[in-house]
Design a protein around this motif. Structure first.
Motif, PDB file in Angstrom:
ATOM      1  N   ASP A   1       0.819  -1.224   0.000  1.00  0.00           N
ATOM      2  CA  ASP A   1       0.000   0.000   0.000  1.00  0.00           C
ATOM      3  C   ASP A   1       0.855   1.278   0.000  1.00  0.00           C
ATOM      4  O   ASP A   1       0.300   2.377   0.078  1.00  0.00           O
ATOM      5  CB  ASP A   1      -0.928   0.002   1.232  1.00  0.00           C
ATOM      6  CG  ASP A   1      -1.982  -1.103   1.174  1.00  0.00           C
ATOM      7  OD1 ASP A   1      -2.130  -1.709   0.093  1.00  0.00           O
ATOM      8  OD2 ASP A   1      -2.639  -1.367   2.195  1.00  0.00           O
TER       9      ASP A   1
ATOM     10  N   GLU B   1      -7.756  -2.000  -7.364  1.00  0.00           N
ATOM     11  CA  GLU B   1      -7.256  -0.616  -7.483  1.00  0.00           C
ATOM     12  C   GLU B   1      -7.487  -0.066  -8.891  1.00  0.00           C
ATOM     13  O   GLU B   1      -7.757   1.105  -9.078  1.00  0.00           O
ATOM     14  CB  GLU B   1      -5.757  -0.552  -7.159  1.00  0.00           C
ATOM     15  CG  GLU B   1      -5.437  -0.717  -5.678  1.00  0.00           C
ATOM     16  CD  GLU B   1      -3.934  -0.672  -5.395  1.00  0.00           C
ATOM     17  OE1 GLU B   1      -3.122  -0.435  -6.316  1.00  0.00           O
ATOM     18  OE2 GLU B   1      -3.565  -0.892  -4.223  1.00  0.00           O
TER      19      GLU B   1
ATOM     20  N   GLN C   1      -4.277   5.555  -2.974  1.00  0.00           N
ATOM     21  CA  GLN C   1      -3.963   4.261  -3.581  1.00  0.00           C
ATOM     22  C   GLN C   1      -5.123   3.721  -4.444  1.00  0.00           C
ATOM     23  O   GLN C   1      -5.045   2.622  -4.965  1.00  0.00           O
ATOM     24  CB  GLN C   1      -3.622   3.314  -2.422  1.00  0.00           C
ATOM     25  CG  GLN C   1      -2.758   2.121  -2.742  1.00  0.00           C
ATOM     26  CD  GLN C   1      -1.455   2.470  -3.407  1.00  0.00           C
ATOM     27  OE1 GLN C   1      -0.790   3.452  -3.058  1.00  0.00           O
ATOM     28  NE2 GLN C   1      -1.070   1.680  -4.397  1.00  0.00           N
ATOM     29  N   LYS C   2      -6.206   4.513  -4.549  1.00  0.00           N
ATOM     30  CA  LYS C   2      -7.383   4.149  -5.358  1.00  0.00           C
ATOM     31  C   LYS C   2      -8.048   2.857  -4.905  1.00  0.00           C
ATOM     32  O   LYS C   2      -8.525   2.051  -5.725  1.00  0.00           O
ATOM     33  CB  LYS C   2      -7.014   4.059  -6.853  1.00  0.00           C
ATOM     34  CG  LYS C   2      -6.375   5.332  -7.369  1.00  0.00           C
ATOM     35  CD  LYS C   2      -5.967   5.191  -8.809  1.00  0.00           C
ATOM     36  CE  LYS C   2      -5.309   6.475  -9.301  1.00  0.00           C
ATOM     37  NZ  LYS C   2      -4.714   6.348 -10.625  1.00  0.00           N
ATOM     38  N   LYS C   3      -8.041   2.645  -3.598  1.00  0.00           N
ATOM     39  CA  LYS C   3      -8.638   1.421  -3.065  1.00  0.00           C
ATOM     40  C   LYS C   3     -10.145   1.453  -3.239  1.00  0.00           C
ATOM     41  O   LYS C   3     -10.782   2.497  -3.069  1.00  0.00           O
ATOM     42  CB  LYS C   3      -8.318   1.300  -1.564  1.00  0.00           C
ATOM     43  CG  LYS C   3      -6.855   1.107  -1.241  1.00  0.00           C
ATOM     44  CD  LYS C   3      -6.329  -0.240  -1.694  1.00  0.00           C
ATOM     45  CE  LYS C   3      -4.912  -0.447  -1.180  1.00  0.00           C
ATOM     46  NZ  LYS C   3      -4.285  -1.644  -1.769  1.00  0.00           N
TER      47      LYS C   3
END
Ligand code: IPE
Ligand code: IPE
Ligand code: MG
Ligand code: MG
Ligand code: MG
Length: 323
Positions: free
Chosen positions: A87, A155, A232-234
């Motif tokens: 991450d 992601e 992190q575009k989770k």
């Protein structure tokens, strides 16, 4: 509740004391210094406490499950060290992550070593069912890795609905709580029904726990990197809910931001505003609450014991957590 905290703090002190001495070796220092750094960094110790209380809740003595409890916590710490590399996070438990303080090679190695150490503790367990226990522990690790793989795959995807999200968090997070309860239950001599109840209790708790963790990502109290999931575009609960429930304009804005190569601090502020205005934060809190209530209902199927009451108090404590 006071008695609960007294008992839980005693368990936590015992766990911390044992974990500070996770190995009596100090060399090679490049391996043991970070191992000791990780294991003495604190943390809530939820998983080992779950092992001990699950064991007691079915009539066992906590002491019988202590090595398994330590094994689960060591394993959890392995997942954190590697998760922080995956991450790109620089803070954990209010301190630098291992790959920041040392380097990635060290953090990879420390994670590997912690898996070995976890097994060395697990295998000290005195139980006729040690093979079953090892099987559950091992499949827990594999499932957790599958969950972490989905977390990374997601992601770059925008087609993650609530059911895919739930599958991902059950694997990456709930599984270790389920493993903790199941192993504690086996050591305590649970019958198959009690064992099933405790696993289901931890599934509900674990899923609620991860949705709450998604909320904690945007709290300054977390001790972890602020807004990491957004950077992190989770595909967190917050993102999935907002994408499906925000107005068309907010939805477009969200998609635009998440398509950029890097997400800035200003973007994070916009995303937070969308989470707020789309009712996502309120809904996430409601879902956490509902999950904790379901866990409680499950727990009430067990016989009345002090451990059952401690597990119920633990739910309240987790619900109020800020880190
Ligand atoms: C963090 O777990 C990782 C998740 C599964 C969300 P915890 O919130 O239990 O972390 P510590 O051990 O208390 O630091
Ligand atoms: C937790 O996911 C899953 C595991 C560590 C296996 P996160 O990536 O959300 O956990 P934090 O927020 O970094 O603790
Ligand atoms: Mg993480
Ligand atoms: Mg992660
Ligand atoms: Mg998180």
């Amino acid at each position: 509740m006071d008695e609960f905290f007294t008992r839980i703090n005693q368990y936590r002190e015992q766990i911390n004391h044992k974990l500070a001495a996770v190995s009596n070796k100090t060399t090679p220092e490049s391996f043991y210094a970070p191992v000791h750094y990780v294991m003495s960094a604190g943390g809530k110790r939820i998983r080992p406490i779950l092992v001990l209380l699950s064991c007691e809740a079915v009539g066992g003595r906590a002491e019988q499950s202590l090595n398994a409890a330590l094994a689960i916590e060591i394993l959890h710490n392995f997942t954190l060290v590697h998760d922080d590399i995956m991450d790109h996070d620089d803070m954990r438990r209010g301190r630098q992550t291992v790959h920041e303080k040392w380097d990635e090679a060290t953090a990879i190695l420390v994670g590997d070593g912690l898996v070995g150490l976890a097994y060395s503790y697990l295998l000290k367990t005195n139980s006729a069912q040690i093979k079953d226990i090892c099987d559950i522990f091992t499949s827990g690790i594999i499932e957790l890795c599958e969950g972490q793989a989905l977390d990374k795959e997601f992601e770059n995807r925008f087609d993650i609905d609530l059911s895919r999200y739930m599958e991902m968090i059950e694997k990456k997070t709930a599984i270790l709580l389920m493993t903790a309860s199941e192993i504690g239950a086996i050591i305590g001599g649970a019958d198959s029904n009690q064992r099933r109840i405790l696993v289901e209790f931890s599934r509900q708790l674990g899923n609620a726990f991860q949705i709450q963790d998604d909320l904690i990502d945007i709290e300054l109290t977390s001790g972890k990197t602020y807004g990491s999931d957004i950077k992190q575009k989770k595909k967190t609960y917050l993102f999935v809910h907002a994408l499906n429930n925000a107005s068309a304009a907010m939805r477009d804005s969200l998609i635009h931001i998440y398509h950029q190569n890097t997400i800035t601090t200003d973007d994070i502020a916009i995303v937070l505003d969308i989470f707020e205005k789309s009712g996502t934060l309120t809904e996430a809190r409601r879902v956490v609450d509902a999950g904790i209530k379901q866990a409680h209902a499950e727990l009430m199927k067990l016989p009345t014991t002090t451990a059952r009451s401690d597990l119920a108090d633990m739910l309240d404590w987790i619900l109020k957590r800020k880190s």
